[in-house]
Design a protein around this motif. Structure first.
Motif, PDB file in Angstrom:
ATOM      1  N   GLN A 100      15.545  -6.140   5.761  1.00  7.12           N
ATOM      2  CA  GLN A 100      16.353  -7.076   6.539  1.00  7.12           C
ATOM      3  C   GLN A 100      15.660  -8.433   6.657  1.00  7.12           C
ATOM      4  OE1 GLN A 100      19.531  -7.013   7.725  1.00  7.12           O
ATOM      5  NE2 GLN A 100      19.598  -5.196   6.422  1.00  7.12           N
ATOM      6  N   MET A 101      14.358  -8.415   6.857  1.00  6.04           N
ATOM      7  CA  MET A 101      13.601  -9.671   6.927  1.00  6.04           C
ATOM      8  C   MET A 101      13.715 -10.429   5.606  1.00  6.04           C
ATOM      9  SD  MET A 101      10.144  -8.589   8.910  1.00  6.04           S
ATOM     10  CE  MET A 101      10.060  -8.597  10.689  1.00  6.04           C
ATOM     11  N   LEU A 102      13.626  -9.705   4.500  1.00  8.04           N
ATOM     12  CA  LEU A 102      13.740 -10.344   3.188  1.00  8.04           C
ATOM     13  C   LEU A 102      15.136 -10.928   2.974  1.00  8.04           C
ATOM     14  CD1 LEU A 102      11.794  -7.790   0.983  1.00  8.04           C
ATOM     15  CD2 LEU A 102      11.096 -10.129   1.520  1.00  8.04           C
ATOM     16  N   LEU A 103      16.150 -10.210   3.420  1.00 11.23           N
ATOM     17  CA  LEU A 103      17.523 -10.691   3.265  1.00 11.23           C
ATOM     18  C   LEU A 103      17.797 -11.938   4.111  1.00 11.23           C
ATOM     19  CD1 LEU A 103      19.495  -7.314   3.287  1.00 11.23           C
ATOM     20  CD2 LEU A 103      19.266  -8.906   1.366  1.00 11.23           C
ATOM     21  N   GLN A 104      17.162 -12.017   5.254  1.00 11.82           N
ATOM     22  CA  GLN A 104      17.470 -13.074   6.211  1.00 11.82           C
ATOM     23  C   GLN A 104      16.601 -14.315   6.085  1.00 11.82           C
ATOM     24  OE1 GLN A 104      17.193 -11.071   9.978  1.00 11.82           O
ATOM     25  NE2 GLN A 104      18.990  -9.814   9.590  1.00 11.82           N
ATOM     26  N   SER A 105      15.516 -14.253   5.334  1.00 13.34           N
ATOM     27  CA  SER A 105      14.575 -15.372   5.338  1.00 13.34           C
ATOM     28  C   SER A 105      14.119 -15.757   3.928  1.00 13.34           C
ATOM     29  CB  SER A 105      13.346 -15.010   6.177  1.00 13.34           C
ATOM     30  OG  SER A 105      12.334 -15.975   6.033  1.00 13.34           O
ATOM     31  N   ALA A 106      14.396 -17.003   3.579  1.00 15.50           N
ATOM     32  CA  ALA A 106      13.913 -17.525   2.292  1.00 15.50           C
ATOM     33  C   ALA A 106      12.388 -17.584   2.278  1.00 15.50           C
ATOM     34  CB  ALA A 106      14.499 -18.903   2.035  1.00 15.50           C
ATOM     35  N   GLU A 107      11.806 -17.898   3.416  1.00 10.74           N
ATOM     36  CA  GLU A 107      10.339 -17.945   3.514  1.00 10.74           C
ATOM     37  C   GLU A 107       9.741 -16.561   3.260  1.00 10.74           C
ATOM     38  OE1 GLU A 107       6.805 -19.022   6.734  1.00 10.74           O
ATOM     39  OE2 GLU A 107       8.883 -19.339   7.274  1.00 10.74           O
ATOM     40  N   ALA A 108      10.373 -15.533   3.793  1.00 15.24           N
ATOM     41  CA  ALA A 108       9.899 -14.162   3.579  1.00 15.24           C
ATOM     42  C   ALA A 108       9.998 -13.793   2.100  1.00 15.24           C
ATOM     43  CB  ALA A 108      10.700 -13.182   4.425  1.00 15.24           C
ATOM     44  N   ARG A 109      11.094 -14.149   1.458  1.00 14.00           N
ATOM     45  CA  ARG A 109      11.254 -13.853   0.031  1.00 14.00           C
ATOM     46  C   ARG A 109      10.209 -14.571  -0.807  1.00 14.00           C
ATOM     47  NH1 ARG A 109      16.514 -14.317   1.830  1.00 14.00           N
ATOM     48  NH2 ARG A 109      16.778 -16.440   1.007  1.00 14.00           N
ATOM     49  N   LYS A 110       9.938 -15.826  -0.474  1.00 10.89           N
ATOM     50  CA  LYS A 110       8.925 -16.596  -1.201  1.00 10.89           C
ATOM     51  C   LYS A 110       7.546 -15.944  -1.037  1.00 10.89           C
ATOM     52  CE  LYS A 110       6.884 -21.170  -1.554  1.00 10.89           C
ATOM     53  NZ  LYS A 110       5.811 -21.631  -0.730  1.00 10.89           N
ATOM     54  N   THR A 111       7.207 -15.595   0.188  1.00 10.13           N
ATOM     55  CA  THR A 111       5.924 -14.947   0.463  1.00 10.13           C
ATOM     56  C   THR A 111       5.836 -13.604  -0.254  1.00 10.13           C
ATOM     57  OG1 THR A 111       5.770 -16.036   2.608  1.00 10.13           O
ATOM     58  CG2 THR A 111       4.421 -14.060   2.302  1.00 10.13           C
ATOM     59  N   PHE A 112       6.923 -12.847  -0.234  1.00  7.39           N
ATOM     60  CA  PHE A 112       6.967 -11.554  -0.911  1.00  7.39           C
ATOM     61  C   PHE A 112       6.676 -11.711  -2.400  1.00  7.39           C
ATOM     62  CE2 PHE A 112       9.472  -8.464  -3.341  1.00  7.39           C
ATOM     63  CZ  PHE A 112       8.918  -7.284  -2.889  1.00  7.39           C
ATOM     64  N   ASP A 123       0.816  -1.217   0.000  1.00  7.93           N
ATOM     65  CA  ASP A 123       0.000   0.000   0.000  1.00  7.93           C
ATOM     66  C   ASP A 123       0.851   1.269   0.000  1.00  7.93           C
ATOM     67  OD1 ASP A 123      -2.343  -1.456  -0.006  1.00  7.93           O
ATOM     68  OD2 ASP A 123      -2.517  -1.469   2.182  1.00  7.93           O
ATOM     69  N   ASP A 124       2.156   1.124  -0.246  1.00  5.94           N
ATOM     70  CA  ASP A 124       3.089   2.264  -0.225  1.00  5.94           C
ATOM     71  C   ASP A 124       3.030   3.024   1.095  1.00  5.94           C
ATOM     72  OD1 ASP A 124       4.088   1.826  -2.831  1.00  5.94           O
ATOM     73  OD2 ASP A 124       2.362   2.874  -3.688  1.00  5.94           O
ATOM     74  N   LEU A 142       0.456 -11.644  -6.898  1.00  8.82           N
ATOM     75  CA  LEU A 142      -0.997 -11.616  -6.720  1.00  8.82           C
ATOM     76  C   LEU A 142      -1.512 -10.178  -6.743  1.00  8.82           C
ATOM     77  CD1 LEU A 142      -3.698 -12.991  -6.102  1.00  8.82           C
ATOM     78  CD2 LEU A 142      -3.074 -12.897  -3.672  1.00  8.82           C
ATOM     79  N   HIS A 143      -0.830  -9.304  -6.057  1.00  4.07           N
ATOM     80  CA  HIS A 143      -1.222  -7.894  -6.002  1.00  4.07           C
ATOM     81  C   HIS A 143      -1.237  -7.289  -7.408  1.00  4.07           C
ATOM     82  CE1 HIS A 143      -0.674  -3.566  -4.901  1.00  4.07           C
ATOM     83  NE2 HIS A 143      -1.527  -3.911  -3.952  1.00  4.07           N
ATOM     84  N   MET A 186      -1.576  -8.894 -10.293  1.00  5.01           N
ATOM     85  CA  MET A 186      -2.670  -9.490 -11.075  1.00  5.01           C
ATOM     86  C   MET A 186      -4.011  -8.883 -10.696  1.00  5.01           C
ATOM     87  SD  MET A 186      -1.739 -13.519 -11.567  1.00  5.01           S
ATOM     88  CE  MET A 186      -1.305 -13.863  -9.876  1.00  5.01           C
ATOM     89  N   LEU A 187      -4.236  -8.678  -9.413  1.00  2.66           N
ATOM     90  CA  LEU A 187      -5.498  -8.083  -8.968  1.00  2.66           C
ATOM     91  C   LEU A 187      -5.634  -6.644  -9.444  1.00  2.66           C
ATOM     92  CD1 LEU A 187      -5.740  -9.546  -5.372  1.00  2.66           C
ATOM     93  CD2 LEU A 187      -7.223 -10.073  -7.309  1.00  2.66           C
ATOM     94  N   ARG A 188      -4.542  -5.892  -9.399  1.00  7.08           N
ATOM     95  CA  ARG A 188      -4.589  -4.514  -9.896  1.00  7.08           C
ATOM     96  C   ARG A 188      -4.932  -4.487 -11.378  1.00  7.08           C
ATOM     97  NH1 ARG A 188      -0.784  -0.196  -7.433  1.00  7.08           N
ATOM     98  NH2 ARG A 188      -1.292   0.584  -9.474  1.00  7.08           N
ATOM     99  N   GLU A 189      -4.363  -5.403 -12.138  1.00  5.58           N
ATOM    100  CA  GLU A 189      -4.641  -5.465 -13.574  1.00  5.58           C
ATOM    101  C   GLU A 189      -6.094  -5.880 -13.821  1.00  5.58           C
ATOM    102  OE1 GLU A 189      -3.899  -4.988 -17.567  1.00  5.58           O
ATOM    103  OE2 GLU A 189      -2.576  -4.461 -15.900  1.00  5.58           O
ATOM    104  N   PHE A 190      -6.566  -6.856 -13.075  1.00  4.23           N
ATOM    105  CA  PHE A 190      -7.922  -7.365 -13.253  1.00  4.23           C
ATOM    106  C   PHE A 190      -8.964  -6.303 -12.926  1.00  4.23           C
ATOM    107  CE2 PHE A 190     -11.729  -9.611 -11.756  1.00  4.23           C
ATOM    108  CZ  PHE A 190     -12.008 -10.390 -12.869  1.00  4.23           C
ATOM    109  N   PHE A 191      -8.712  -5.522 -11.880  1.00  3.35           N
ATOM    110  CA  PHE A 191      -9.697  -4.536 -11.442  1.00  3.35           C
ATOM    111  C   PHE A 191      -9.425  -3.130 -11.974  1.00  3.35           C
ATOM    112  CE2 PHE A 191     -10.345  -7.856  -8.241  1.00  3.35           C
ATOM    113  CZ  PHE A 191     -11.707  -8.012  -8.396  1.00  3.35           C
TER     114      PHE A 191
END
Length: 66
Positions: A28-40, A15-16, A46-47, A49-54
């Motif tokens: 830092q969370m993104l750098l330290q966690s593969a799970e965080a990067r995957k979720t990101f 949401d900026d 998804l965000h 695609m939804l912006r394009e769809f709507f």
């Protein structure tokens, strides 16, 4: 990594709404966690695609008539 905190920061990122300090923490969370990067990656895709769809039709029509 605190998943709930990461998810809160991710929502603000999408949401900026991240402050400079929060952005540093988020990065830092993104750098330290593969799970965080995957979720990101999943959530930003998804965000997008939804912006394009709507997207309003007037914006879509203008893209093809310009």
């Amino acid at each position: 990594m605190n998943i709930a905190k990461f998810e809160d920061l991710l929502c603000l990122y999408l949401d900026d709404g991240l402050s400079n300090d929060s952005m540093e923490e988020f990065e830092q969370m993104l750098l330290q966690s593969a799970e965080a990067r995957k979720t990101f990656l999943e959530q930003t895709n998804l965000h997008a695609m939804l912006r394009e769809f709507f997207r309003p039709m007037s914006v879509v029509e203008n893209r093809f008539t310009a």
